[in-house]
Design a protein around this motif. Structure first.
Motif, PDB file in Angstrom:
ATOM      1  N   ASP B 266       0.715  -1.188  -0.153  1.00  0.00           N
ATOM      2  CA  ASP B 266       0.133   0.006   0.049  1.00  0.00           C
ATOM      3  C   ASP B 266       0.646   1.250   0.088  1.00  0.00           C
ATOM      4  OD1 ASP B 266      -2.086   1.765   0.167  1.00  0.00           O
ATOM      5  OD2 ASP B 266      -2.119   1.724   2.255  1.00  0.00           O
ATOM      6  N   VAL B 267       1.179   1.723  -1.023  1.00  0.00           N
ATOM      7  CA  VAL B 267       1.792   2.915  -1.230  1.00  0.00           C
ATOM      8  C   VAL B 267       0.976   4.117  -1.884  1.00  0.00           C
ATOM      9  CG1 VAL B 267       3.771   4.145  -2.405  1.00  0.00           C
ATOM     10  CG2 VAL B 267       3.918   1.684  -1.959  1.00  0.00           C
ATOM     11  N   PRO B 268       0.497   5.192  -0.751  1.00  0.00           N
ATOM     12  CA  PRO B 268      -0.346   6.034  -1.220  1.00  0.00           C
ATOM     13  C   PRO B 268       0.030   6.768  -2.424  1.00  0.00           C
ATOM     14  CG  PRO B 268       0.263   6.463   1.049  1.00  0.00           C
ATOM     15  CD  PRO B 268       1.019   5.217   0.618  1.00  0.00           C
ATOM     16  N   GLY B 269      -0.872   7.358  -3.410  1.00  0.00           N
ATOM     17  CA  GLY B 269      -0.474   7.804  -4.444  1.00  0.00           C
ATOM     18  C   GLY B 269      -0.370   6.647  -5.532  1.00  0.00           C
ATOM     19  N   THR B 270      -0.315   5.302  -5.467  1.00  0.00           N
ATOM     20  CA  THR B 270       0.037   4.725  -6.540  1.00  0.00           C
ATOM     21  C   THR B 270      -1.379   3.465  -6.710  1.00  0.00           C
ATOM     22  OG1 THR B 270       1.346   2.956  -5.392  1.00  0.00           O
ATOM     23  CG2 THR B 270       2.494   5.088  -6.294  1.00  0.00           C
ATOM     24  N   GLU B 271      -1.099   2.821  -7.788  1.00  0.00           N
ATOM     25  CA  GLU B 271      -1.884   1.727  -7.837  1.00  0.00           C
ATOM     26  C   GLU B 271      -1.170   0.629  -8.515  1.00  0.00           C
ATOM     27  OE1 GLU B 271      -4.864   2.018 -11.308  1.00  0.00           O
ATOM     28  OE2 GLU B 271      -4.631   4.003 -10.719  1.00  0.00           O
ATOM     29  N   ILE B 272      -1.456  -0.665  -7.986  1.00  0.00           N
ATOM     30  CA  ILE B 272      -0.585  -1.761  -8.664  1.00  0.00           C
ATOM     31  C   ILE B 272      -1.225  -2.195  -9.874  1.00  0.00           C
ATOM     32  CG2 ILE B 272       0.037  -4.045  -8.302  1.00  0.00           C
ATOM     33  CD1 ILE B 272      -0.772  -3.636  -5.381  1.00  0.00           C
ATOM     34  N   GLU B 273      -0.206  -2.277 -10.908  1.00  0.00           N
ATOM     35  CA  GLU B 273      -0.346  -2.468 -12.081  1.00  0.00           C
ATOM     36  C   GLU B 273      -0.272  -4.156 -12.393  1.00  0.00           C
ATOM     37  OE1 GLU B 273       0.992   0.487 -15.294  1.00  0.00           O
ATOM     38  OE2 GLU B 273       2.142  -1.266 -15.607  1.00  0.00           O
ATOM     39  N   SER B 274       0.827  -4.717 -11.752  1.00  0.00           N
ATOM     40  CA  SER B 274       1.079  -6.311 -11.890  1.00  0.00           C
ATOM     41  C   SER B 274       1.827  -6.555 -10.646  1.00  0.00           C
ATOM     42  CB  SER B 274       1.508  -6.539 -13.078  1.00  0.00           C
ATOM     43  OG  SER B 274       2.788  -6.159 -13.432  1.00  0.00           O
ATOM     44  N   ARG B 275       1.875  -7.885 -10.560  1.00  0.00           N
ATOM     45  CA  ARG B 275       2.611  -8.159  -9.436  1.00  0.00           C
ATOM     46  C   ARG B 275       3.083  -9.858  -9.843  1.00  0.00           C
ATOM     47  NH1 ARG B 275       1.457  -8.927  -2.703  1.00  0.00           N
ATOM     48  NH2 ARG B 275       3.402 -10.102  -2.437  1.00  0.00           N
ATOM     49  N   GLU B 276       4.383 -10.020  -9.773  1.00  0.00           N
ATOM     50  CA  GLU B 276       5.003 -11.260 -10.181  1.00  0.00           C
ATOM     51  C   GLU B 276       6.169 -11.474  -9.194  1.00  0.00           C
ATOM     52  OE1 GLU B 276       6.335 -12.142 -14.349  1.00  0.00           O
ATOM     53  OE2 GLU B 276       4.712 -10.614 -14.762  1.00  0.00           O
ATOM     54  N   GLY B 277       5.851 -12.406  -8.179  1.00  0.00           N
ATOM     55  CA  GLY B 277       6.852 -12.857  -7.131  1.00  0.00           C
ATOM     56  C   GLY B 277       7.214 -11.429  -6.474  1.00  0.00           C
ATOM     57  N   LEU B 278       8.420 -11.084  -6.548  1.00  0.00           N
ATOM     58  CA  LEU B 278       8.964  -9.850  -5.750  1.00  0.00           C
ATOM     59  C   LEU B 278       9.038  -8.746  -6.550  1.00  0.00           C
ATOM     60  CD1 LEU B 278      12.085 -11.582  -4.035  1.00  0.00           C
ATOM     61  CD2 LEU B 278       9.826 -11.100  -2.810  1.00  0.00           C
ATOM     62  N   VAL B 279       8.627  -8.874  -7.826  1.00  0.00           N
ATOM     63  CA  VAL B 279       8.658  -7.923  -8.836  1.00  0.00           C
ATOM     64  C   VAL B 279       7.229  -7.194  -8.978  1.00  0.00           C
ATOM     65  CG1 VAL B 279       9.095  -6.918 -11.170  1.00  0.00           C
ATOM     66  CG2 VAL B 279      10.377  -8.796 -10.240  1.00  0.00           C
ATOM     67  N   VAL B 280       6.916  -5.980  -8.473  1.00  0.00           N
ATOM     68  CA  VAL B 280       5.661  -5.247  -8.546  1.00  0.00           C
ATOM     69  C   VAL B 280       5.799  -4.096  -9.061  1.00  0.00           C
ATOM     70  CG1 VAL B 280       3.933  -4.149  -6.882  1.00  0.00           C
ATOM     71  CG2 VAL B 280       5.008  -6.438  -6.204  1.00  0.00           C
ATOM     72  N   ARG B 281       4.965  -3.803 -10.191  1.00  0.00           N
ATOM     73  CA  ARG B 281       4.837  -2.643 -11.046  1.00  0.00           C
ATOM     74  C   ARG B 281       3.763  -1.756 -10.249  1.00  0.00           C
ATOM     75  NH1 ARG B 281       7.162  -4.348 -16.310  1.00  0.00           N
ATOM     76  NH2 ARG B 281       6.014  -2.735 -17.181  1.00  0.00           N
ATOM     77  N   LEU B 282       4.212  -0.236 -10.070  1.00  0.00           N
ATOM     78  CA  LEU B 282       3.329   0.561  -9.530  1.00  0.00           C
ATOM     79  C   LEU B 282       3.102   1.744 -10.511  1.00  0.00           C
ATOM     80  CD1 LEU B 282       4.857   0.612  -5.793  1.00  0.00           C
ATOM     81  CD2 LEU B 282       2.552  -0.393  -6.460  1.00  0.00           C
ATOM     82  N   ARG B 283       1.970   1.991 -10.836  1.00  0.00           N
ATOM     83  CA  ARG B 283       1.726   3.189 -11.649  1.00  0.00           C
ATOM     84  C   ARG B 283       1.313   4.488 -10.632  1.00  0.00           C
ATOM     85  NH1 ARG B 283      -2.517   4.177 -16.354  1.00  0.00           N
ATOM     86  NH2 ARG B 283      -4.101   4.441 -14.853  1.00  0.00           N
ATOM     87  N   PHE B 284       1.755   5.393 -11.283  1.00  0.00           N
ATOM     88  CA  PHE B 284       1.476   6.807 -10.530  1.00  0.00           C
ATOM     89  C   PHE B 284       1.541   7.836 -11.618  1.00  0.00           C
ATOM     90  CE2 PHE B 284       5.828   8.856 -10.843  1.00  0.00           C
ATOM     91  CZ  PHE B 284       6.767   7.828 -11.254  1.00  0.00           C
ATOM     92  N   ASP B 285       0.756   9.070 -11.177  1.00  0.00           N
ATOM     93  CA  ASP B 285       0.643  10.150 -11.905  1.00  0.00           C
ATOM     94  C   ASP B 285       1.857  11.218 -11.856  1.00  0.00           C
ATOM     95  OD1 ASP B 285      -0.195  12.625 -13.254  1.00  0.00           O
ATOM     96  OD2 ASP B 285      -2.125  12.291 -12.990  1.00  0.00           O
ATOM     97  N   ARG B 286       2.525  11.349 -12.755  1.00  0.00           N
ATOM     98  CA  ARG B 286       3.748  12.225 -12.585  1.00  0.00           C
ATOM     99  C   ARG B 286       3.495  13.707 -12.384  1.00  0.00           C
ATOM    100  NH1 ARG B 286       4.176  14.939 -17.523  1.00  0.00           N
ATOM    101  NH2 ARG B 286       3.466  13.551 -19.516  1.00  0.00           N
ATOM    102  N   ARG B 287       2.259  13.948 -12.785  1.00  0.00           N
ATOM    103  CA  ARG B 287       2.210  15.257 -12.304  1.00  0.00           C
ATOM    104  C   ARG B 287       1.553  15.590 -10.895  1.00  0.00           C
ATOM    105  NH1 ARG B 287      -2.867  15.623 -16.365  1.00  0.00           N
ATOM    106  NH2 ARG B 287      -2.601  13.874 -15.229  1.00  0.00           N
ATOM    107  N   LYS B 288       1.337  14.575 -10.048  1.00  0.00           N
ATOM    108  CA  LYS B 288       0.941  14.506  -8.815  1.00  0.00           C
ATOM    109  C   LYS B 288       2.084  14.426  -7.895  1.00  0.00           C
ATOM    110  CE  LYS B 288      -3.712  13.318  -9.378  1.00  0.00           C
ATOM    111  NZ  LYS B 288      -4.760  12.445  -9.326  1.00  0.00           N
ATOM    112  N   LEU B 289       3.170  13.643  -8.421  1.00  0.00           N
ATOM    113  CA  LEU B 289       4.143  12.888  -7.550  1.00  0.00           C
ATOM    114  C   LEU B 289       5.345  12.679  -8.301  1.00  0.00           C
ATOM    115  CD1 LEU B 289       2.282   9.918  -5.657  1.00  0.00           C
ATOM    116  CD2 LEU B 289       3.386  12.009  -4.536  1.00  0.00           C
TER     117      LEU B 289
END
Lengths: 275, 335
Positions: B266-289
């Motif tokens: 749970d990282v505020p300002g991001t959403e999880i795009e995918s998760r494979e084992g230890l590798v997680v892809r988090l999407r974020f809006d570059r204008r906000k953060l």
């Protein structure tokens, strides 16, 4: 439709592209060399078989009085010679292109599309017409066909040309029906049978019973084979040339009108419905 | 000067509704039902002479229908269209002299004949002066490397060779405008590159106006500064590729490799795009953060072993527009 309709300015007509289409079609046909041997081979076999049939019939005194045995063998041989060019469906490219949709690429070119099909088909036919030379030599040397005088030969050549045009438009009309229906081979097969039977290619129409003859002359098929052939063997005398070739011309005009109407309706369907 | 003008272009196809089964076929003999399919629904755009434009959209969006109207082989239901001052469907033949067309899926070359013969035929069709023809042929042969197979029958050419032949064929008569309909489809990297080089040079050196439809966004990135996006028969974006990127490429992806599997992420300002084992892809809006802020937030919460950032590529952007639809000022933007 919004916007003012512009005057339809036709681009200057040039013959060159159509001559080139015909030349290209000849070059294309030349790549199928095997056809040459099969065409000549089947010609010889069919004349030979027909000669056997007529000889047997004449031996049993079933001979029609208008034609001698030699005249009827000549008739059959010349009919088969004509068939070398007449039996080609020279506009089948139209049907094929409608089926696979490649007709669109022809409409992308600055050409009159039906003229393209005419030129392409004529090129194909002209290539096969070259085969008439060896085939005619065989007919003369092996089957000893009758050769009429130059006047009759000229009339025959003209009538043959008219017959070819009748056949061309008939084929074109059949292929045009592919604008509306994808399956036309059944209809084509029926027309081929009708041509074989009522065109006089196989059996001279004068041998048919009288009631059938009236019916036959109401169809265009006789104008394709029977008229030039009967001119050749002399059953149609020079006094009737004007009449019989006039009738051929009437068929050409009539079929050309039907062809034009079908082409217009069909191509409109393409530009409105997208094929 | 505008060379192509399309205003409120609409095309509605009327199709017969076919009911399934024998009963349906019999019924269709007596009464036919029709349904209208709107292929192009009020398309507007203008192209200046010498522009190179990417015309993009998902399958069935109306791309090909538009191209067919522009080439004059399809009559629009309503709206107006002018190509080099001509209404194409009213003067198809004249229009044809101004245009060149390449279909990736359909060759215009003569199958049984050597490539050179097809070119000769086109020279006759378009009445290209002999000198100009030879000049063009030499020029295109050099760029597209045609010399090796000019005398080979087209049926024996590879797809790449055939496409190169098709490009030369479409350009022999110096058309003002060329329409390229998925020209790189199915080609290998080398052939694609040769074709792209050819398009660039033709556009730059001859000032030819080019409309390119493609599904290969690498073509777009390489070639077309301007893109028109079409979906369900409507133009949803028309502008610089760069603008599309800034408006739509708002989301970056942070790829985090965790040192140990986290129970819940749970990282505020991001959403999880995918998760494979230890590798997680988090999407974020570059204008906000900023990336730095996100990385800090992740590191505060979890032990990690690696991070990297993926910038949005045009592929992702376009896919997102197809899926979500285009709204001016981009989806997810603060209103």
């Amino acid at each position: 439709m919004t916007g003012a309709v512009e005057p339809r300015r036709r681009p200057r007509f040039r013959l060159e592209p159509y001559v080139e289409f015909a030349r290209t079609a000849m070059a294309r046909e030349a790549t199928y060399r095997f056809d040459v041997f099969t065409t000549i081979g089947s010609f010889v076999v069919r004349v030979y078989l027909l000669r056997m049939v007529w000889t047997a019939l004449y031996a049993h005194n079933a001979a029609p009085h208008e034609l001698s045995r030699r005249a009827i063998i000549t008739y059959s041989a010349v009919a088969l010679l004509m068939g070398i060019v007449m039996d080609i469906d020279q506009t089948r490219a139209l049907k094929d292109k409608l089926h696979d949709g490649s007709i669109a690429t022809d409409f992308l070119k600055p050409i009159i599309v039906p003229f393209y099909f005419f030129a392409d088909g004529t090129g194909e036919v002209l290539f096969h017409a070259v085969l008439l030379i060896p085939a005619t030599l065989i007919a003369l040397l092996i089957f000893h066909i009758i050769v009429p005088g130059p006047g009759v030969l000229a009339a025959f050549a003209l009538s043959f040309l008219l017959g070819y045009l009748v056949g061309f438009f008939l084929n074109f009309i059949l292929n045009c029906s592919a604008f509306w229906t994808l399956e036309i081979s059944a209809v084509q097969l029926i027309v081929t049978w009708l041509t074989d039977l009522f065109g006089g290619e196989l059996i001279p129409l004068i041998l048919f019973p009288a009631f059938l003859q009236n019916f036959i002359y109401a169809l265009p098929f006789a104008a394709m084979f029977s008229t030039p052939l009967l001119i050749y063997v002399g059953v149609i005398p020079p006094s009737r040339y004007f009449e019989v070739m006039g009738l051929q011309l009437v068929w050409i005009v009539g079929l050309a009108i039907v062809s034009t109407l079908m082409w217009r309706a069909g191509s409109r369907r393409i530009v409105v419905q997208g094929g | 000067m505008a060379i192509i003008e399309a205003a409120d272009l609409r095309k509605v196809f009327r199709r017969i509704v076919r009911r399934p089964g024998i009963g349906g076929a019999v019924r269709a003999l007596f009464s036919r039902e029709y349904e209208d399919k709107i292929a192009v629904d009020g398309v507007n755009f203008t192209l200046a002479e010498g522009e190179l434009v990417g015309y993009l959209g998902p399958n069935g969006a109306g791309k090909s229908t538009t191209i067919k109207i522009l080439t004059g082989i399809l009559v629009p239901t309503s709206g107006s269209v002018r190509v080099a001052g001509i209404v194409p469907y009213q003067r198809r033949q004249e229009n044809a002299e101004n245009i060149g067309v390449v279909f990736g899926q359909r060759s215009q070359l003569y199958w049984d004949l050597p490539l050179r013969e097809s070119f000769e035929l086109l020279r006759a069709i378009y009445d290209v002066p002999r000198n100009r023809y030879l000049e063009n042929l030499a020029h295109f042969s050099a760029i597209l490397d045609l010399e090796r197979f000019l005398d080979t029958p087209v049926r024996q050419l590879s797809l790449g060779e055939r496409m190169r032949g098709d490009f030369a064929a479409a350009m022999l008569h110096d058309p003002k405008i060329v329409y390229l309909d998925e020209p790189t489809i199915g080609l290998d990297v080398v052939a694609k590159e040769a074709i792209r080089e050819f398009i660039t040079r033709v556009n730059r050196e001859r000032g030819t106006t080019v409309i390119l439809t493609t599904h290969d966004l690498a073509d777009v990135e390489r070639l077309t500064p301007r893109v028109i996006l079409i979906d369900e028969g409507r133009v949803i974006f028309d502008g610089a590729l760069q603008r599309l990127r800034t408006e739509y490429g708002t989301h970056r992806t942070l790829v985090v490799t965790f040192a140990e599997a986290p129970t819940n992420i749970d990282v505020p300002g991001t959403e999880i795009e995918s998760r494979e084992g230890l590798v997680v892809r988090l999407r974020f809006d570059r204008r906000k953060l900023s990336a730095e802020a996100i990385i800090r937030r992740v590191m505060e919460r979890y032990p990690i072993s690696d991070v990297s950032i993926i910038e949005p590529d045009i592929d992702t952007i376009v896919r997102r527009i197809y899926v979500e639809g285009y709204q001016h000022g981009a989806v997810g933007a603060p209103s």
